[in-house]
Design a protein around this motif. Sequence first.
Motif, PDB file in Angstrom:
ATOM      1  N   CYS A 159      -4.847   3.417   8.529  1.00 41.97           N
ATOM      2  CA  CYS A 159      -3.489   2.919   8.224  1.00 41.97           C
ATOM      3  C   CYS A 159      -3.503   1.477   7.726  1.00 41.97           C
ATOM      4  CB  CYS A 159      -2.586   3.032   9.452  1.00 41.97           C
ATOM      5  SG  CYS A 159      -2.206   4.735   9.908  1.00 41.97           S
ATOM      6  N   ARG A 160      -4.611   1.018   7.190  1.00 42.01           N
ATOM      7  CA  ARG A 160      -4.687  -0.324   6.611  1.00 42.01           C
ATOM      8  C   ARG A 160      -4.185  -0.271   5.166  1.00 42.01           C
ATOM      9  NH1 ARG A 160      -9.482  -1.932   5.752  1.00 42.01           N
ATOM     10  NH2 ARG A 160      -9.147  -4.176   5.923  1.00 42.01           N
ATOM     11  N   GLN A 161      -3.373  -1.263   4.801  1.00 41.38           N
ATOM     12  CA  GLN A 161      -2.783  -1.276   3.460  1.00 41.38           C
ATOM     13  C   GLN A 161      -3.844  -1.376   2.374  1.00 41.38           C
ATOM     14  OE1 GLN A 161       0.567  -1.012   2.573  1.00 41.38           O
ATOM     15  NE2 GLN A 161       0.869  -0.463   4.723  1.00 41.38           N
ATOM     16  N   GLU A 162      -4.946  -2.105   2.650  1.00 39.44           N
ATOM     17  CA  GLU A 162      -6.006  -2.229   1.667  1.00 39.44           C
ATOM     18  C   GLU A 162      -6.634  -0.880   1.372  1.00 39.44           C
ATOM     19  OE1 GLU A 162      -5.669  -3.960   4.322  1.00 39.44           O
ATOM     20  OE2 GLU A 162      -5.343  -6.048   3.706  1.00 39.44           O
ATOM     21  N   ASP A 163      -6.898  -0.105   2.450  1.00 40.85           N
ATOM     22  CA  ASP A 163      -7.480   1.226   2.249  1.00 40.85           C
ATOM     23  C   ASP A 163      -6.515   2.138   1.507  1.00 40.85           C
ATOM     24  OD1 ASP A 163      -9.630   0.291   3.657  1.00 40.85           O
ATOM     25  OD2 ASP A 163      -9.041   1.204   5.574  1.00 40.85           O
ATOM     26  N   VAL A 180      -0.518  11.594   4.410  1.00 37.92           N
ATOM     27  CA  VAL A 180      -0.942  10.202   4.665  1.00 37.92           C
ATOM     28  C   VAL A 180       0.269   9.275   4.628  1.00 37.92           C
ATOM     29  CG1 VAL A 180      -2.317   8.297   3.773  1.00 37.92           C
ATOM     30  CG2 VAL A 180      -3.272  10.597   3.811  1.00 37.92           C
ATOM     31  N   LEU A 181       1.196   9.520   3.688  1.00 37.72           N
ATOM     32  CA  LEU A 181       2.396   8.699   3.597  1.00 37.72           C
ATOM     33  C   LEU A 181       3.239   8.821   4.858  1.00 37.72           C
ATOM     34  CD1 LEU A 181       4.075   6.826   1.807  1.00 37.72           C
ATOM     35  CD2 LEU A 181       5.181   8.841   0.839  1.00 37.72           C
ATOM     36  N   VAL A 182       3.329  10.038   5.396  1.00 31.17           N
ATOM     37  CA  VAL A 182       4.069  10.240   6.642  1.00 31.17           C
ATOM     38  C   VAL A 182       3.411   9.482   7.782  1.00 31.17           C
ATOM     39  CG1 VAL A 182       4.765  11.974   8.351  1.00 31.17           C
ATOM     40  CG2 VAL A 182       4.994  12.462   5.904  1.00 31.17           C
ATOM     41  N   ILE A 183       2.081   9.511   7.826  1.00 32.10           N
ATOM     42  CA  ILE A 183       1.357   8.792   8.880  1.00 32.10           C
ATOM     43  C   ILE A 183       1.638   7.296   8.764  1.00 32.10           C
ATOM     44  CG2 ILE A 183      -0.950   8.196   9.724  1.00 32.10           C
ATOM     45  CD1 ILE A 183      -1.841  11.011   8.935  1.00 32.10           C
ATOM     46  N   LEU A 184       1.659   6.780   7.555  1.00 28.56           N
ATOM     47  CA  LEU A 184       1.908   5.348   7.377  1.00 28.56           C
ATOM     48  C   LEU A 184       3.291   4.964   7.888  1.00 28.56           C
ATOM     49  CD1 LEU A 184       0.394   4.766   3.822  1.00 28.56           C
ATOM     50  CD2 LEU A 184      -0.551   4.014   5.994  1.00 28.56           C
ATOM     51  N   GLN A 185       4.238   5.840   7.678  1.00 26.17           N
ATOM     52  CA  GLN A 185       5.605   5.526   8.099  1.00 26.17           C
ATOM     53  C   GLN A 185       5.793   5.698   9.598  1.00 26.17           C
ATOM     54  OE1 GLN A 185       7.760   8.199   5.603  1.00 26.17           O
ATOM     55  NE2 GLN A 185       7.597   6.875   3.768  1.00 26.17           N
ATOM     56  N   LYS A 186       5.182   6.766  10.182  1.00 20.44           N
ATOM     57  CA  LYS A 186       5.290   7.011  11.636  1.00 20.44           C
ATOM     58  C   LYS A 186       3.912   7.404  12.164  1.00 20.44           C
ATOM     59  CE  LYS A 186      10.072   8.584  11.475  1.00 20.44           C
ATOM     60  NZ  LYS A 186      11.006   9.710  11.777  1.00 20.44           N
ATOM     61  N   PRO A 187       3.002   6.448  12.372  1.00 15.11           N
ATOM     62  CA  PRO A 187       1.631   6.786  12.785  1.00 15.11           C
ATOM     63  C   PRO A 187       1.623   7.396  14.189  1.00 15.11           C
ATOM     64  CG  PRO A 187       1.972   4.438  12.855  1.00 15.11           C
ATOM     65  CD  PRO A 187       3.202   5.009  12.241  1.00 15.11           C
ATOM     66  N   SER A 188       0.829   8.496  14.321  1.00 15.33           N
ATOM     67  CA  SER A 188       0.637   9.139  15.630  1.00 15.33           C
ATOM     68  C   SER A 188      -0.699   9.854  15.629  1.00 15.33           C
ATOM     69  CB  SER A 188       1.767  10.124  15.926  1.00 15.33           C
ATOM     70  OG  SER A 188       1.731  11.213  15.020  1.00 15.33           O
ATOM     71  N   GLY A 234      -2.846  20.828  -3.339  1.00 18.18           N
ATOM     72  CA  GLY A 234      -3.378  20.541  -2.015  1.00 18.18           C
ATOM     73  C   GLY A 234      -3.634  19.068  -1.806  1.00 18.18           C
ATOM     74  N   TYR A 235      -4.171  18.435  -2.816  1.00 18.97           N
ATOM     75  CA  TYR A 235      -4.412  17.002  -2.685  1.00 18.97           C
ATOM     76  C   TYR A 235      -3.095  16.234  -2.589  1.00 18.97           C
ATOM     77  CZ  TYR A 235      -6.842  12.603  -3.175  1.00 18.97           C
ATOM     78  OH  TYR A 235      -7.340  11.351  -2.936  1.00 18.97           O
ATOM     79  N   LEU A 236      -2.071  16.723  -3.299  1.00 20.01           N
ATOM     80  CA  LEU A 236      -0.760  16.089  -3.230  1.00 20.01           C
ATOM     81  C   LEU A 236      -0.195  16.187  -1.812  1.00 20.01           C
ATOM     82  CD1 LEU A 236       1.312  14.673  -5.035  1.00 20.01           C
ATOM     83  CD2 LEU A 236       2.327  16.906  -5.497  1.00 20.01           C
ATOM     84  N   GLU A 237      -0.388  17.369  -1.185  1.00 21.56           N
ATOM     85  CA  GLU A 237       0.076  17.508   0.188  1.00 21.56           C
ATOM     86  C   GLU A 237      -0.672  16.561   1.119  1.00 21.56           C
ATOM     87  OE1 GLU A 237      -0.489  21.593   1.046  1.00 21.56           O
ATOM     88  OE2 GLU A 237       1.186  22.280  -0.219  1.00 21.56           O
ATOM     89  N   LEU A 238      -1.971  16.391   0.867  1.00 15.01           N
ATOM     90  CA  LEU A 238      -2.765  15.459   1.675  1.00 15.01           C
ATOM     91  C   LEU A 238      -2.198  14.045   1.575  1.00 15.01           C
ATOM     92  CD1 LEU A 238      -5.272  14.640   3.344  1.00 15.01           C
ATOM     93  CD2 LEU A 238      -6.549  14.507   1.192  1.00 15.01           C
ATOM     94  N   LEU A 239      -1.900  13.603   0.348  1.00 15.92           N
ATOM     95  CA  LEU A 239      -1.366  12.252   0.171  1.00 15.92           C
ATOM     96  C   LEU A 239       0.020  12.110   0.803  1.00 15.92           C
ATOM     97  CD1 LEU A 239      -2.407  11.352  -3.501  1.00 15.92           C
ATOM     98  CD2 LEU A 239      -3.522  10.713  -1.370  1.00 15.92           C
ATOM     99  N   GLY A 257       0.822  -1.203   0.000  1.00 15.81           N
ATOM    100  CA  GLY A 257       0.000   0.000   0.000  1.00 15.81           C
ATOM    101  C   GLY A 257       0.855   1.250   0.000  1.00 15.81           C
ATOM    102  N   THR A 258       1.865   1.254   0.821  1.00 13.26           N
ATOM    103  CA  THR A 258       2.780   2.404   0.868  1.00 13.26           C
ATOM    104  C   THR A 258       3.430   2.628  -0.495  1.00 13.26           C
ATOM    105  OG1 THR A 258       3.223   1.880   3.177  1.00 13.26           O
ATOM    106  CG2 THR A 258       4.766   3.356   2.063  1.00 13.26           C
ATOM    107  N   ARG A 259       3.880   1.532  -1.141  1.00 15.63           N
ATOM    108  CA  ARG A 259       4.500   1.658  -2.467  1.00 15.63           C
ATOM    109  C   ARG A 259       3.505   2.187  -3.494  1.00 15.63           C
ATOM    110  NH1 ARG A 259       6.805   2.263  -6.606  1.00 15.63           N
ATOM    111  NH2 ARG A 259       7.261   4.122  -5.431  1.00 15.63           N
ATOM    112  N   ALA A 260       2.246   1.747  -3.409  1.00 12.66           N
ATOM    113  CA  ALA A 260       1.228   2.242  -4.319  1.00 12.66           C
ATOM    114  C   ALA A 260       0.999   3.729  -4.128  1.00 12.66           C
ATOM    115  CB  ALA A 260      -0.068   1.463  -4.130  1.00 12.66           C
ATOM    116  N   LEU A 261       0.988   4.175  -2.867  1.00 13.80           N
ATOM    117  CA  LEU A 261       0.776   5.597  -2.591  1.00 13.80           C
ATOM    118  C   LEU A 261       1.956   6.418  -3.107  1.00 13.80           C
ATOM    119  CD1 LEU A 261      -1.171   7.580  -1.294  1.00 13.80           C
ATOM    120  CD2 LEU A 261       0.020   7.272   0.866  1.00 13.80           C
ATOM    121  N   GLU A 262       3.167   5.914  -2.933  1.00 15.63           N
ATOM    122  CA  GLU A 262       4.336   6.624  -3.467  1.00 15.63           C
ATOM    123  C   GLU A 262       4.249   6.756  -4.986  1.00 15.63           C
ATOM    124  OE1 GLU A 262       7.538   4.292  -2.156  1.00 15.63           O
ATOM    125  OE2 GLU A 262       7.628   5.115  -0.127  1.00 15.63           O
TER     126      GLU A 262
END
Length: 1879
Positions: A1615-1619, A1673-1681, A1665-1670, A1561-1566
């Motif tokens: 933070c689910r890979q499917e989502d 999300v990528l940052v959250i996936l790497q270090k969720p808080s 703006g949408y790019l910043e949102l994604l 999922g992370t790779r797909a988002l990248e």
Amino acid sequence: MVALSLKISIGNVVKTMQFEPSTMVYDACRIIRERVPEAQMGQPSDFGLFLSDEDPKKGIWLEAGKALDYYMLRNGDTMEYKKKQRPLKIRMLDGTVKTVMVDDSKTVTDMLMTICARIGITNHDEYSLVREMMEEKKEEITGTLKKDKTLLRDEKKMEKLKQKLHTDDECTDLLCAGGTRGGASLHCGQRVGKRALWGEVGPGGSRINPLWAVVPDPGGSINPVCAAVLADVVAPTISSPVCQEQLIEAGKLVAKSAEGCVEASQAATNDDQLLKQVGVAATAVTQALNDLLQHIKQHATGGQPIGRYDQATDTILNVTENIFSSMGDAGEMVRQARILAQATSDLVNAIKADAEGETDLENSRKLLSAAKMLADATAKMVEAAKGAAAHPDSEEQQQRLREAAEGLRIATNAAAQNAIKKKLVHKLEVRSKQAAASATQTIAAAQHAAASNKNPAAQQQLVQSCKVRIWDLPACPSRVRGSAGHGMAVLPSVLFSWLILSTPQPGGKMVAAAKATVPTIADQASAMQLSQCAKNLAAALAELRTAAQKAQETCGPLEIDSALSMVQSLERDLQEAKAAARDGKLKPLPGETMEKCAQDLGNSTKAVSSAIAQLLGEVAQGNENYTGIAARDVAQALRSLSQAARGVAANTSDPQVQNAMLECAGDVMDKAGNLIEEARKGVGKPGDPESQQRLAQVAKAVSQALNRCVNCLPGQRDVDAAIRTVSEASKKLLAESLPPSTKSFQEAQSQLNQAAAGLNQSANELVQASRGTPQDLAKSSGKFGQDFNEFLEAGVEMAGQSPNKEGQAQVVSNLKSISMSSSKLLLAAKALSADPSAPNLKNQLAAAARAVTDSINQLITMCTQQAPGQKECDNALRELETVRELLENPTQAVNDMSYFNCLDSVMENSKVLGEAMAGISQHAKNSKLPEFGESISTASKALCGFTEAAAQAAYLVAVSDPNSQAGQQGLVDPTQFARANQAIQMACQNLVDPACTQSQVLSAATIVAKHTSALCNTCRLASSRTANPVAKRQFVQSAKEVANSTANLVKTIKALDGAFNEDNRERCRAATAPLIEAVDNLTAFASNPEFATIPAQISPEGHRAMEPIITSAKTMLESSAGLIQTARSLAVNPKDPPKWSVLAGHSRTVSDSIKKLITNMRDKAPGQRECDEAIEVLNKCMRDVDQASLAAISQQLAPREGISQEALHNQMITAVQEISNLIEPVASAARAEASQLGHKVSQMAQYFEPLILAAVGAASKTLNSQQQMNLLDQTKTLSESALQMLYTAKEAGGNPKVRGPMGEPDGTFVDYQTTMVKTAKAIAVTVQEMIGSHIKNRVQELGHGCAALVTKAGALQCSPSDAYTKKELIECARKVSEKVSHVLAALQAGNRGTQACITAASAVSGIIADLDTTIMFATAGTLNRENAETFADHREGILKTAKALVEDTKVLVQNATASQEKLAQAAQSSVATITRLAEVVKLGAASLGSEDPETQVVLINAVKDVAKALGDLISATKAAAGKAGDDPSVYQLKNSAKVMVTNVTSLLKTVKAVEDEATKGTRALEATIEHIRQELAVFCAQVPPAKTSTPEDFIRMTKGITMATAKAVAAGNSCRQEDVIATANLSRRAIADMLRSCKEAAYHPEVSADVRLRALRYGKECASGYLELLEHVLVILQKPSHELKQQLTGYSKRVAGSVTELIQAAEAMKGTEWVDPEDPTVIAENELLGAAAAIEAAAKKLEQLKPRAKPKQADESLNFEEQILEAAKSIAAATSALVKAASAAQRELVAQGKVGAIPANAVDDGQWSQGLISAARMVAAATNNLCEAANAAVQGHASEEKLISSAKQVAASTAQLLVACKVKADQDSEAMRRLQVSP
């Protein structure tokens, strides 16, 4: 096994004996002699078993190599044990009769060899035997009826006619495969071309009478009698196509003569009875001729069927092919099946009949089993045929019938296998006869043409090609025929010769040599005959090759047995030869000499070793077919060995030598038979170690037997004795301590010097003797052994003079070195003596002699104590004595230097020698002895190099003479393999030596790796160069074995290097054995003479040409030796004036000799004289052309008589082809092959004379004067071009250092560089202008063509019936089409690379569209996997293809500014790679399974990004093509390349992470983030879109942003890979659609500039703006808080705000006319407008319709149809107006507020709007149906009821539309009134 009881008749005694059926005939004869006393008489080899028959002509001799059951003997059969030798009387040419003892069991061919050998005829293959009939026999045949005088007179005329024709029709030709019986008189005949030379052979003597049979000219007249005589003449050679053609032509002439007789009879009489009789006779003649012609045709196509199954088998095979080709036509398949069923029925009945008549139960059972199998297959085929007949349209039934036919075909092959084999053998026999006849005719034509051939070299080459294997030609057809008659077991051995003949060697060489010789033959008749014979031979060889291959495929598995049988037969032949030698009867065959046989023995030994190595390799692979071929090669090589051994034994008078040679050869056959037997056993179990070990042991035994055989040659044993002497004497050096010396130092030194001189002299004598007689070699080798023994004694004595161990050890080490060098010298002399023509052996011998001299010099230098300079003088004299041998008849290359390298070497060494001679004189005068010694050594080295260069130059001069034959480079160099083998073995010995250090181990490993790598590369090159498939396979397999063994050894060496202990050393020792074995096998295989270099044949002219160089070099060498001897004395006593005078004389002689040598080398440069001669020839040819041109201009060129125009053209074509073939060889020789230059230019010049002669002759026969001049001008142009080439070739001379004709440059590099750049740019501009001009001209032509087309079309419109105008219009249309193709071709030719980029971009667009479709299937969950494959099955393929695409991308970018050709190639390669990548990624996505569609989409999107990037890159490449490096398009190209690499990298990361649940999922988002960045970059580019869209579409696309934002926020929280994967896929699609529609809407023509900028700004802000949102999300996936997740709301609000601004911008684009595209009212209006448009289109269609043409009697119906059309038009117009009115009414409702413009909920008013929409749709559909029905009714394709129904449907839908509009409309409004009026 049941014993076989036979009656054995011996004279008058009959004995009943029992034998095992498997007993060999040879053993049966031995048993008879042992058990029956009466049989013990004479020599056993003179007796045999004879199977008699009631018919004395049908008895046969049993072959010794066959078993008794081979002849199908039965209990009680009588066999005669009798003597095979009997006298045969031969009548000679002079009338004398000779009695010859012949072997009655041999074939006539074998008898002829014996007969001709004893008579003294060498060409036995040109003779045959003919039976002579006695006078009383003749009368018995002719009868005793009295003849009247008329008949006698006619017979006398007939006899005179026979005498004129020189024939003998009373002779019976004996087949070469048969034997002779009784004492019948025989004729011995020879056939030459169209003549037959016959001889009579009778019981009382022999006579050869020249009786000639002249074949009549087919163009002349012939009567029936002559035709009969012709049939009798050509019948024995009916296999020849020429004879068949002549016989057919003669038959046609007979038929014409018969017709003439009938016509003459009708003119002579009116008697009906007589005319009827004449007609009956003529009919009989015609029938007989038809039968004869049919027989000829049958024989030409293979003759009569051989087996009883042949016809049925042919029918089955042919009909099944017809069934296969008739798929789709059930009727034809069934018809063929009926024929097939009848044929199989016949075949089954024939097999059953054979089974019933078979006495052997086992054979009967096999036959019945085959019949049953065939019957079952036939039944299945019949059932399938019934099914196909019942269901002719069923593909399944047809497929069943096809499969059944295939099964039947297989069953037929199994049942009639022997019949098929026999047929193939018969066809092979026919083809072999044709090939033999064609080859014989070609040889005869070549011999006849020799007298008129102007090119001796070409004639010599032709003669040499004719000599190769010609002895096989007459024997092979009979041997093939014998195989057909005596069973299949001997077929493969028969195929040996024919498989060789069918290859290009030697038949192809003969054909090529004949074709090359034709143009140089002055006699036109001879040239035409040779040309035709060469064509016939080429065709016959091609047919023979095909027949041999088919027979080989069918009968191949029997080859091992056949090879074993042949080896056993050879062993028996050697036993017979041994017995003959014991009785003193062994005589050499004609042409056999000791030298030839000894050389053949050496060659055949190498061939046997090579074939055995090949056999072992194939057995190890387990390939039965190739093993059989290898066994065949072994047997063939052994056959040559047997013949050579017999010849050696026959040519020696020493009984001991005879016995030893034949005994050793027989031992080789015995061991080889064991090897083939083991190979037959081992091929079935290739991995069995025990079998492989036995094979290796037996092969080693064969190798040892071969060595013993070679050692039996005269001289070889003496060399072996000398080697043993050296070995025994050298054992003294192994002692731990040496005895003390008993002599003084001076005495020991003097003795050592004398022994060294003697040993050096003996070494030189040995070198000379190795090329002499065996007696010379024996004498010199014995003397060398004695001198070595004396030298070793002196050396040991000198070692005893040393006071310490170290000094002794040094002396002993030098003595060991001399011992080793001496052994190598003896081995080299032995090898050269055994095979004098072997390549490089002479050089090896010279090198070995120099090594002995160098070793002696080293020992003398260390041991002697003399005045300084004395040792150097002695060493130099010994070195000069050794190199003197190089100047003795240098017939082989000394080194690899070219001629001009030799000249440079002579020049350089002459300078060094001059300086050294000056130093010698000066240092001797000043008593500077150390410097004197150095000068002597320098002079010695220079003299040796000087001599080598002179010898090599002399060899090259001799070889370059046109009368000499240059050597041919072999496939491999055996010496290279031998050297590598020796180096590898020595390195392996060092590896296993316990005293070897670690550094020595690594050094040995390096040597092994170096030489094994070289061997593998050599094998690879040899495999690519050879056309022999077996050799190609063996080279590859041998290289693999060497490489694998080396790899294993390297592993053990690495282990030994890591841990230097005994265990690892033992493993290393074990690993060396397979490597040594593999290298030994490879070396043995490479030693095959077939692969060796063919040495040059130096002519007497060549020897004379090199004589001046040799003489000068010898004089220089002798004077140099005298100079050194004189200088030696002067060094001791410099005050001796006479010596100084002698020294000066020697110095002058040396200088003069060097000058003379250099002059001779320059004057004798290879090819110069030949170039001058060739230039003179071409000048003469041009003068002849000029004279012919002048004659043609003055119309005085007389036509050439005696030859046709076609023949002259053929001569020209042949000559031009040969000249064309020589262009590149001449150029290559002129560049760097001086030794070949003379040959090539002479050959080229030889072809110009016949070319000019033929061209002038052809011009003389040409009536058109312009064609005359064109032909002569072109001929002169060719001659002038060739003349210029010869001038350049002479100037180059084969010297690679010679510069081109431009000479030395005058300017600087910068000047030339500047000029070249300017010129190159000018050329590029000119080329572009030329291309542009060409395109412009083509477009203008197209414009003119289009104008003409329009003009003709207008003319035709004015006159439709004008046929001529129609024709012109068609012609103009064709020209326009042609001009269009010309324009396209010009565009493509001008910019091939650009055009390729356009094509590539289009292909990439197609790939992207295909990937979009795949994404749609994946999203729908229908992209399923195939079988049980996984993604791992495709991962590696994706990665490899992606990396290949990166490489293609680099090439594409690099070639953007290169040539158009390279750019086109790069573009095509890129498209091919992206196509493969897309396919393999789709397969990988499918393998993930439809249960995971999101991951599938991620993967496909990744490759889609790559494809889009490649498309952009190709477009950028196209734009940058031909631009400068600083052009903006080049910068854009580089950016595109970076994007391409980025996307490929992203794809690779996606592929690696696709199965990782934690990261995919992370790779797909990248990947999605990178994709959005690229889309945003494209959006921001100032490039208008390709199309525009409406603001409504833009608004519709913004809604996806809202959904994607929500998904992104949810994924960030979960933070689910499917989502995350789902979010990535949705985000990619939504942003891309929004950006595309935003830009398309903003660039709409009606949108103002301010609104456009506003829309583009907010579109960019939204995407950013949408790019910043994604990214968040990528940052959250790497270090969720929790804190990061809370920030998602802020990012989503910014996106929502941007969307709002976008919507407002879209509304601004519409202004006041803005409507919501989702409003149901808007949807309704759009539907109404669409319906109105559809109705109008239907109305227009109706206007174009016309009623169909009716017969004249139906005029009244025309009005009705016109009424139908008019009514339909009116209805269509009315409904169109109705729908438009409804649309206007709806707008009015919106304006009044009764219908909301933007309702809060679109569903609230859905019923009304949907009703209006559906009503509008129904009106449009009903109107369309009405129009179609009206059209069909008018055309007569539909009924009136359908038309009425359609009209009612229009009325109903109109009413519904009206009701839908009245629901909320104002009844008094204008729109409502129009609506009411419309229906």
